[in-house]
Design a protein around this motif. Structure first.
Motif, PDB file in Angstrom:
ATOM      1  N   SER A  51      24.216   7.899 -23.137  1.00 55.87           N
ATOM      2  CA  SER A  51      23.401   8.977 -23.693  1.00 55.87           C
ATOM      3  C   SER A  51      22.559   8.483 -24.859  1.00 55.87           C
ATOM      4  O   SER A  51      22.840   7.454 -25.467  1.00 55.87           O
ATOM      5  CB  SER A  51      24.299  10.123 -24.159  1.00 55.87           C
ATOM      6  OG  SER A  51      25.172   9.674 -25.180  1.00 55.87           O
ATOM      7  N   GLY A  52      21.515   9.252 -25.177  1.00 52.07           N
ATOM      8  CA  GLY A  52      20.699   8.961 -26.342  1.00 52.07           C
ATOM      9  C   GLY A  52      19.472   8.128 -26.066  1.00 52.07           C
ATOM     10  O   GLY A  52      18.646   7.933 -26.954  1.00 52.07           O
ATOM     11  N   TRP A  53      19.301   7.611 -24.833  1.00 54.11           N
ATOM     12  CA  TRP A  53      18.132   6.793 -24.484  1.00 54.11           C
ATOM     13  C   TRP A  53      17.139   7.645 -23.705  1.00 54.11           C
ATOM     14  O   TRP A  53      17.472   8.236 -22.676  1.00 54.11           O
ATOM     15  CB  TRP A  53      18.563   5.595 -23.645  1.00 54.11           C
ATOM     16  CG  TRP A  53      17.426   4.728 -23.170  1.00 54.11           C
ATOM     17  CD1 TRP A  53      16.626   4.937 -22.074  1.00 54.11           C
ATOM     18  CD2 TRP A  53      16.959   3.517 -23.757  1.00 54.11           C
ATOM     19  NE1 TRP A  53      15.698   3.934 -21.943  1.00 54.11           N
ATOM     20  CE2 TRP A  53      15.874   3.052 -22.974  1.00 54.11           C
ATOM     21  CE3 TRP A  53      17.350   2.774 -24.874  1.00 54.11           C
ATOM     22  CZ2 TRP A  53      15.190   1.874 -23.257  1.00 54.11           C
ATOM     23  CZ3 TRP A  53      16.674   1.599 -25.162  1.00 54.11           C
ATOM     24  CH2 TRP A  53      15.603   1.161 -24.371  1.00 54.11           C
ATOM     25  N   VAL A  54      15.897   7.714 -24.187  1.00 57.96           N
ATOM     26  CA  VAL A  54      14.833   8.404 -23.456  1.00 57.96           C
ATOM     27  C   VAL A  54      13.613   7.496 -23.457  1.00 57.96           C
ATOM     28  O   VAL A  54      13.406   6.712 -24.389  1.00 57.96           O
ATOM     29  CB  VAL A  54      14.485   9.771 -24.089  1.00 57.96           C
ATOM     30  CG1 VAL A  54      15.611  10.769 -23.883  1.00 57.96           C
ATOM     31  CG2 VAL A  54      14.165   9.639 -25.577  1.00 57.96           C
ATOM     32  N   ALA A  55      12.802   7.593 -22.398  1.00 50.88           N
ATOM     33  CA  ALA A  55      11.651   6.695 -22.269  1.00 50.88           C
ATOM     34  C   ALA A  55      10.467   7.430 -21.673  1.00 50.88           C
ATOM     35  O   ALA A  55      10.614   8.480 -21.037  1.00 50.88           O
ATOM     36  CB  ALA A  55      12.013   5.491 -21.399  1.00 50.88           C
ATOM     37  N   SER A  56       9.273   6.876 -21.891  1.00 47.68           N
ATOM     38  CA  SER A  56       8.066   7.399 -21.258  1.00 47.68           C
ATOM     39  C   SER A  56       8.165   7.173 -19.755  1.00 47.68           C
ATOM     40  O   SER A  56       8.971   6.358 -19.285  1.00 47.68           O
ATOM     41  CB  SER A  56       6.829   6.699 -21.828  1.00 47.68           C
ATOM     42  OG  SER A  56       6.887   5.306 -21.559  1.00 47.68           O
ATOM     43  N   LYS A  57       7.338   7.872 -18.992  1.00 43.88           N
ATOM     44  CA  LYS A  57       7.409   7.754 -17.543  1.00 43.88           C
ATOM     45  C   LYS A  57       7.054   6.355 -17.061  1.00 43.88           C
ATOM     46  O   LYS A  57       7.543   5.906 -16.026  1.00 43.88           O
ATOM     47  CB  LYS A  57       6.507   8.803 -16.898  1.00 43.88           C
ATOM     48  CG  LYS A  57       7.021  10.224 -17.105  1.00 43.88           C
ATOM     49  CD  LYS A  57       6.118  11.245 -16.439  1.00 43.88           C
ATOM     50  CE  LYS A  57       6.648  12.651 -16.679  1.00 43.88           C
ATOM     51  NZ  LYS A  57       5.772  13.686 -16.062  1.00 43.88           N
ATOM     52  N   CYS A  58       6.202   5.662 -17.818  1.00 42.05           N
ATOM     53  CA  CYS A  58       5.861   4.293 -17.454  1.00 42.05           C
ATOM     54  C   CYS A  58       6.943   3.310 -17.893  1.00 42.05           C
ATOM     55  O   CYS A  58       6.925   2.146 -17.504  1.00 42.05           O
ATOM     56  CB  CYS A  58       4.520   3.891 -18.067  1.00 42.05           C
ATOM     57  SG  CYS A  58       4.530   3.792 -19.875  1.00 42.05           S
ATOM     58  N   GLY A  59       7.879   3.770 -18.735  1.00 41.60           N
ATOM     59  CA  GLY A  59       8.998   2.944 -19.172  1.00 41.60           C
ATOM     60  C   GLY A  59       8.690   1.976 -20.294  1.00 41.60           C
ATOM     61  O   GLY A  59       9.559   1.204 -20.705  1.00 41.60           O
ATOM     62  N   LYS A  60       7.465   2.011 -20.842  1.00 45.06           N
ATOM     63  CA  LYS A  60       7.079   1.021 -21.845  1.00 45.06           C
ATOM     64  C   LYS A  60       7.240   1.503 -23.287  1.00 45.06           C
ATOM     65  O   LYS A  60       6.998   0.752 -24.229  1.00 45.06           O
ATOM     66  CB  LYS A  60       5.643   0.567 -21.605  1.00 45.06           C
ATOM     67  CG  LYS A  60       5.497  -0.202 -20.294  1.00 45.06           C
ATOM     68  CD  LYS A  60       4.095  -0.751 -20.110  1.00 45.06           C
ATOM     69  CE  LYS A  60       3.999  -1.562 -18.824  1.00 45.06           C
ATOM     70  NZ  LYS A  60       2.636  -2.137 -18.632  1.00 45.06           N
ATOM     71  N   ALA A  61       7.624   2.739 -23.459  1.00 47.72           N
ATOM     72  CA  ALA A  61       7.926   3.271 -24.792  1.00 47.72           C
ATOM     73  C   ALA A  61       9.250   4.016 -24.697  1.00 47.72           C
ATOM     74  O   ALA A  61       9.480   4.764 -23.738  1.00 47.72           O
ATOM     75  CB  ALA A  61       6.821   4.203 -25.277  1.00 47.72           C
ATOM     76  N   ALA A  62      10.125   3.797 -25.668  1.00 46.71           N
ATOM     77  CA  ALA A  62      11.457   4.394 -25.598  1.00 46.71           C
ATOM     78  C   ALA A  62      11.950   4.773 -26.986  1.00 46.71           C
ATOM     79  O   ALA A  62      11.499   4.223 -28.001  1.00 46.71           O
ATOM     80  CB  ALA A  62      12.435   3.434 -24.932  1.00 46.71           C
ATOM     81  N   ILE A  63      12.866   5.721 -27.007  1.00 48.27           N
ATOM     82  CA  ILE A  63      13.574   6.110 -28.222  1.00 48.27           C
ATOM     83  C   ILE A  63      15.064   6.083 -27.904  1.00 48.27           C
ATOM     84  O   ILE A  63      15.493   6.619 -26.873  1.00 48.27           O
ATOM     85  CB  ILE A  63      13.168   7.523 -28.696  1.00 48.27           C
ATOM     86  CG1 ILE A  63      11.685   7.553 -29.073  1.00 48.27           C
ATOM     87  CG2 ILE A  63      14.027   7.973 -29.878  1.00 48.27           C
ATOM     88  CD1 ILE A  63      11.156   8.949 -29.372  1.00 48.27           C
ATOM     89  N   TRP A  64      15.836   5.466 -28.773  1.00 47.85           N
ATOM     90  CA  TRP A  64      17.281   5.373 -28.583  1.00 47.85           C
ATOM     91  C   TRP A  64      17.953   5.983 -29.799  1.00 47.85           C
ATOM     92  O   TRP A  64      17.901   5.427 -30.892  1.00 47.85           O
ATOM     93  CB  TRP A  64      17.681   3.919 -28.394  1.00 47.85           C
ATOM     94  CG  TRP A  64      19.131   3.720 -28.048  1.00 47.85           C
ATOM     95  CD1 TRP A  64      20.029   4.663 -27.629  1.00 47.85           C
ATOM     96  CD2 TRP A  64      19.852   2.482 -28.070  1.00 47.85           C
ATOM     97  NE1 TRP A  64      21.249   4.113 -27.394  1.00 47.85           N
ATOM     98  CE2 TRP A  64      21.173   2.759 -27.651  1.00 47.85           C
ATOM     99  CE3 TRP A  64      19.495   1.176 -28.396  1.00 47.85           C
ATOM    100  CZ2 TRP A  64      22.145   1.772 -27.563  1.00 47.85           C
ATOM    101  CZ3 TRP A  64      20.464   0.192 -28.315  1.00 47.85           C
ATOM    102  CH2 TRP A  64      21.781   0.483 -27.898  1.00 47.85           C
TER     103      TRP A  64
END
Length: 263
Positions: free
Chosen positions: A42-55
């Motif tokens: 849990s706690g990991w989210v990313a843009s649809k392209c996968g190149k930007a993320a927040i953890w």
């Protein structure tokens, strides 16, 4: 809230070191560009392209918006956090559209953290010159009342002996005054938002502000009529500066020396 900001350049070893580092530093949130792969759990989210993320390692992630064009936002501990990545290959019009979409939601939703790898040069964060991307980003910062945390003295990325300062960290004024910011030896940005009582200087100037409700449409149209563009030879940021100069001059003449712009 302790935060880490880094471009991993799709490197497996760099992501492993990041995982170790943020646990040792007791980091709350990591703002990541070009991750090697998503982190399980849990706690990991990313843009649809996968190149930007927040953890987010400690707090729940809320109000997630993952966009296709290289950014996402999430609300963590009452703070809206953006992770952004704009590759050098992205056309200027696409970059501007991305920034407009960021601004559309971010307006009136402070406190904000907008961070990432914009591949944008601006003298305000240590570049030798300001290019069109930098101008767009600075104008956005001024409109959203964001302060630039970068000190402009330290590289935020280095590879094969070459470095750059293209990873700005932008904070709402209320957060800026309570934040310490630094670059580690691994070219990783660390910043911490403290509780009350710890104050910094006022945010650095991040561009010129214009009062939209005072826009004189006739003056603006006249400034465009007098503008002479040489698209083949002038850079986009030079054109922007010329337009701003024309607007200021027309306002000055129309108001008898009383300017309607605010700095």
């Amino acid at each position: 809230m302790k935060s880490t900001q880094l471009n991993l350049n799709h490197c497996k070893a760099a992501q492993a070191l990041l995982t170790q580092s943020i646990r040792e530093r007791n980091t709350d949130v990591a703002i990541i560009c070009e991750p090697y792969k998503p982190i399980a759990g849990s706690g990991w989210v990313a843009s649809k392209c996968g190149k930007a993320a927040i953890w987010s390692l400690k707090s729940p992630v809320q109000e997630v918006r993952a966009a296709n064009d290289g950014f996402l936002r999430a609300k963590i501990n009452g703070i809206t956090v953006y992770s952004c990545y704009a590759p050098p290959s992205r056309e200027l019009r696409q970059f501007q559209t991305m920034q407009e979409e960021i601004s559309e939601y971010a307006r009136d939703r402070a406190p904000l953290v907008i961070a990432g790898d914009f591949n944008a040069w601006a003298v305000e964060w240590g570049s030798k010159e300001t290019i069109a991307r930098g101008t767009i980003l600075l104008e956005e910062c001024a409109a959203l009342d964001l302060g630039l945390a970068n000190d402009g003295q330290e590289l935020t990325y280095c590879k094969a002996g070459r470095g750059s300062i293209i990873d700005p960290t932008l904070l709402s004024s209320s957060l800026y005054r309570l934040t310490t910011w630094k670059v580690s030896n691994e070219f990783t940005v660390h910043f911490e938002m403290h509780g009350r009582g710890r104050r910094k200087q006022q945010p650095k100037t991040t561009g010129r502000k214009w009062e939209d409700n005072n826009l004189d449409e006739e003056t603006y149209t006249e400034s465009l009529r007098h503008a002479q563009w040489t698209w083949a030879t002038e850079l986009a940021n030079d054109i922007a500066r010329q337009l701003m100069g024309n607007i200021s001059e027309e306002e000055h003449l129309a108001t008898g020396g009383m300017s309607k712009s605010a700095t």
